[in-house]
Design an enzyme around this catalytic site. Sequence first.
Site, PDB file in Angstrom:
ATOM      1  N   GLU A 148     -25.493  40.516  -3.303  1.00 52.22           N
ATOM      2  CA  GLU A 148     -25.612  39.053  -3.505  1.00 52.22           C
ATOM      3  C   GLU A 148     -24.448  38.303  -2.868  1.00 52.22           C
ATOM      4  O   GLU A 148     -23.975  37.289  -3.384  1.00 52.22           O
ATOM      5  CB  GLU A 148     -25.804  38.716  -4.987  1.00 52.22           C
ATOM      6  CG  GLU A 148     -27.081  39.344  -5.513  1.00 52.22           C
ATOM      7  CD  GLU A 148     -27.692  38.667  -6.693  1.00 52.22           C
ATOM      8  OE1 GLU A 148     -27.495  37.463  -6.873  1.00 52.22           O
ATOM      9  OE2 GLU A 148     -28.412  39.363  -7.432  1.00 52.22           O
ATOM     10  N   GLU A 204     -16.142  38.673   0.837  1.00 54.07           N
ATOM     11  CA  GLU A 204     -15.776  37.868   2.016  1.00 54.07           C
ATOM     12  C   GLU A 204     -16.711  36.660   2.136  1.00 54.07           C
ATOM     13  O   GLU A 204     -16.268  35.539   2.424  1.00 54.07           O
ATOM     14  CB  GLU A 204     -15.839  38.747   3.283  1.00 54.07           C
ATOM     15  CG  GLU A 204     -14.778  39.844   3.351  1.00 54.07           C
ATOM     16  CD  GLU A 204     -14.980  41.005   2.362  1.00 54.07           C
ATOM     17  OE1 GLU A 204     -16.132  41.245   1.932  1.00 54.07           O
ATOM     18  OE2 GLU A 204     -13.979  41.660   2.013  1.00 54.07           O
ATOM     19  N   GLY A 237      -6.648  59.784 -16.738  1.00 51.79           N
ATOM     20  CA  GLY A 237      -5.971  60.863 -16.011  1.00 51.79           C
ATOM     21  C   GLY A 237      -6.979  61.819 -15.387  1.00 51.79           C
ATOM     22  O   GLY A 237      -8.006  61.390 -14.867  1.00 51.79           O
ATOM     23  N   THR A 259     -21.037  39.534  -0.173  1.00 55.22           N
ATOM     24  CA  THR A 259     -19.771  40.281  -0.306  1.00 55.22           C
ATOM     25  C   THR A 259     -18.659  39.332  -0.768  1.00 55.22           C
ATOM     26  O   THR A 259     -18.801  38.101  -0.715  1.00 55.22           O
ATOM     27  CB  THR A 259     -19.358  40.846   1.063  1.00 55.22           C
ATOM     28  OG1 THR A 259     -19.211  39.727   1.958  1.00 55.22           O
ATOM     29  CG2 THR A 259     -20.383  41.816   1.624  1.00 55.22           C
TER      30      THR A 259
HETATM   31  N1  CAA Z   1     -28.112  25.833  -1.597  1.00 51.76           N
HETATM   32  C1  CAA Z   1     -29.003  25.188  -0.821  1.00 51.76           C
HETATM   33  N2  CAA Z   1     -28.831  25.010   0.525  1.00 51.76           N
HETATM   34  C2  CAA Z   1     -27.724  25.507   1.063  1.00 51.76           C
HETATM   35  C3  CAA Z   1     -26.752  26.203   0.309  1.00 51.76           C
HETATM   36  C4  CAA Z   1     -26.979  26.361  -1.074  1.00 51.76           C
HETATM   37  N3  CAA Z   1     -26.105  27.011  -1.844  1.00 51.76           N
HETATM   38  N4  CAA Z   1     -25.737  26.589   1.128  1.00 51.76           N
HETATM   39  C5  CAA Z   1     -26.053  26.141   2.361  1.00 51.76           C
HETATM   40  N5  CAA Z   1     -27.252  25.497   2.321  1.00 51.76           N
HETATM   41  C6  CAA Z   1     -27.946  24.853   3.436  1.00 51.76           C
HETATM   42  C7  CAA Z   1     -26.980  24.019   4.284  1.00 51.76           C
HETATM   43  O1  CAA Z   1     -26.843  22.723   3.767  1.00 51.76           O
HETATM   44  C8  CAA Z   1     -27.643  24.042   5.642  1.00 51.76           C
HETATM   45  O2  CAA Z   1     -28.688  23.107   5.646  1.00 51.76           O
HETATM   46  P1  CAA Z   1     -28.882  22.030   6.890  1.00 51.76           P
HETATM   47  O3  CAA Z   1     -29.193  22.833   8.093  1.00 51.76           O
HETATM   48  O4  CAA Z   1     -30.002  21.159   6.437  1.00 51.76           O
HETATM   49  O5  CAA Z   1     -27.569  21.315   7.011  1.00 51.76           O
HETATM   50  C9  CAA Z   1     -28.303  25.428   5.683  1.00 51.76           C
HETATM   51  O6  CAA Z   1     -28.431  25.858   4.321  1.00 51.76           O
HETATM   52  C10 CAA Z   1     -27.492  26.431   6.473  1.00 51.76           C
HETATM   53  O7  CAA Z   1     -26.203  26.491   5.905  1.00 51.76           O
HETATM   54  P2  CAA Z   1     -25.013  27.271   6.617  1.00 51.76           P
HETATM   55  O8  CAA Z   1     -24.884  26.764   8.039  1.00 51.76           O
HETATM   56  O9  CAA Z   1     -23.823  27.180   5.721  1.00 51.76           O
HETATM   57  O10 CAA Z   1     -25.579  28.770   6.676  1.00 51.76           O
HETATM   58  P3  CAA Z   1     -24.991  30.074   7.344  1.00 51.76           P
HETATM   59  O11 CAA Z   1     -26.038  30.661   8.198  1.00 51.76           O
HETATM   60  O12 CAA Z   1     -23.654  29.785   7.961  1.00 51.76           O
HETATM   61  O13 CAA Z   1     -24.834  31.054   6.089  1.00 51.76           O
HETATM   62  C11 CAA Z   1     -23.730  32.093   4.217  1.00 51.76           C
HETATM   63  C12 CAA Z   1     -24.003  30.823   5.036  1.00 51.76           C
HETATM   64  C13 CAA Z   1     -22.987  31.592   2.988  1.00 51.76           C
HETATM   65  C14 CAA Z   1     -22.898  33.109   4.959  1.00 51.76           C
HETATM   66  C15 CAA Z   1     -25.097  32.733   3.776  1.00 51.76           C
HETATM   67  O14 CAA Z   1     -25.786  33.290   4.875  1.00 51.76           O
HETATM   68  C16 CAA Z   1     -24.910  33.813   2.729  1.00 51.76           C
HETATM   69  O15 CAA Z   1     -24.791  33.499   1.546  1.00 51.76           O
HETATM   70  N6  CAA Z   1     -24.913  35.108   3.158  1.00 51.76           N
HETATM   71  C17 CAA Z   1     -24.912  36.223   2.215  1.00 51.76           C
HETATM   72  C18 CAA Z   1     -26.330  36.623   1.924  1.00 51.76           C
HETATM   73  C19 CAA Z   1     -26.465  37.309   0.601  1.00 51.76           C
HETATM   74  O16 CAA Z   1     -25.827  36.946  -0.380  1.00 51.76           O
HETATM   75  N7  CAA Z   1     -27.351  38.274   0.556  1.00 51.76           N
HETATM   76  C20 CAA Z   1     -27.638  38.939  -0.665  1.00 51.76           C
HETATM   77  C21 CAA Z   1     -28.979  39.554  -0.587  1.00 51.76           C
HETATM   78  S1  CAA Z   1     -29.778  39.665  -2.138  1.00 51.76           S
HETATM   79  C22 CAA Z   1     -29.099  40.968  -2.942  1.00 51.76           C
HETATM   80  O17 CAA Z   1     -28.048  41.440  -2.664  1.00 51.76           O
HETATM   81  C23 CAA Z   1     -29.936  41.403  -4.099  1.00 51.76           C
HETATM   82  C24 CAA Z   1     -29.526  42.625  -4.790  1.00 51.76           C
HETATM   83  O18 CAA Z   1     -29.693  43.716  -4.329  1.00 51.76           O
HETATM   84  C25 CAA Z   1     -28.976  42.533  -6.137  1.00 51.76           C
END
Ligand code: CAA
Length: 379
Positions: A363, A367, A339, A365
Amino acid sequence: MDFELTEEQRLFQETAQQVAEKEITPIAERVDESGQFPRETIAQLGELGFMGVAVPQEYGGAGADTVCYVLALEEISRACASHGVIMSVNNSLYCEPVLRFGMEEQKRRFLAPVASGKSMGCFCLSEPGAGSDAANQQTTARREGDWYVLNGTKNFITNGNEADYAIVFATVNKALKHKGICAFAVERGTPGFTVAHLEKKLGIRGSSCAQLTFDNCRVSAENLLGKEGEGFKIALATLDGGRIGIAAQAVGIARAALEASRDYSKQRIQFGKPIAANQAIQFMLADMATEIDAARLLTLNAALLKDRGLRHTKESSMAKLYASEVAMRASIKGVQIFGGYGYMMDYPAQRFMRDAKITEIYEGTSEVQRMVIASALLS
Ligand code: CAA
């Protein structure tokens, strides 16, 4: 799924409970209020092996598994989410990629001091223009003989102010998109590597969040992790593990909110009886407890897959998505149960709500987690 804990896992959980209760809970409010990095208690966690839980002992770690890691992280985060994220970034985002992608000499140099807790690590992926779109790296790595020269700005770097070592992502050729990205281990003190700015945050106030700049920062080619162009995959594979850690942190925060609300509701008298006698309060507690158990099971499931060497991208995202949203819902209910007192800084309910929010953002969002899960379902 078999969730009977081994002797080692139970010991890790109990040790974490003890250190959390004795050393961390008593200072959690002060850490939040002052925004000061809790150096002494983090050093204690290092001595217990908590800063390199899943790193083999020969590289300074505890040689335990991911299940041990998430059990410990839940307990530490239940006491203080700032300690939770400091531990999580050091373990998941720094130690893990060096262990997995580093050569033997790199592990000796860059892993052992950090896994043992004597030094601190951070992970530099986010940039002012590359948050969710992590492949849009603008930090450049120009090759000059046996060296790379780094130039760029990294944003929102947890542990950035204290880290002795950083994993830095930079591109050798922007035209190659994600295939031009490389990962480097960079030591603090390398000329051109500067902590430019410290952010003021809503929650997890005891951990630092820094902007780091790299201005003609020369790094030896020996510091390259994996091969040139493998950096983006290293980043995403690392985040597969990191998201399990954040899920565990969120479960810990949600549990703190539930336990504080339960205790308060039993002693707060209104209309001549404890508010816990009201079904409206009971149902909130019941929903919180049910969701927390479900979030923990998702987290353990992802941890177990990782320990078995199986792909866990989807399961990590599911655990992180669900647990972070549970932490937010539970902590909002906690404020409601407290409350008017829940809105006051003298009571912890508001801290859990402020700390919970970031778990839906960093790490990846919520989304982004939904994108990852949907992509796995549809591939
Ligand atoms: N493991 C290994 N490789 C992977 C993978 C995974 N989990 N996911 C995708 N890949 C590979 C794909 O196979 C692809 O490879 P090829 O080109 O050889 O086919 C390549 O990576 C690109 O994949 P996508 O086309 O799917 O990549 P994208 O550009 O569309 O991005 C995304 C995908 C999921 C949006 C990614 O950009 C993402 O996770 N974004 C969020 C970033 C994030 O989490 N940032 C956090 C920062 S750290 C933080 O927050 C620390 C803190 O303070 C605590």
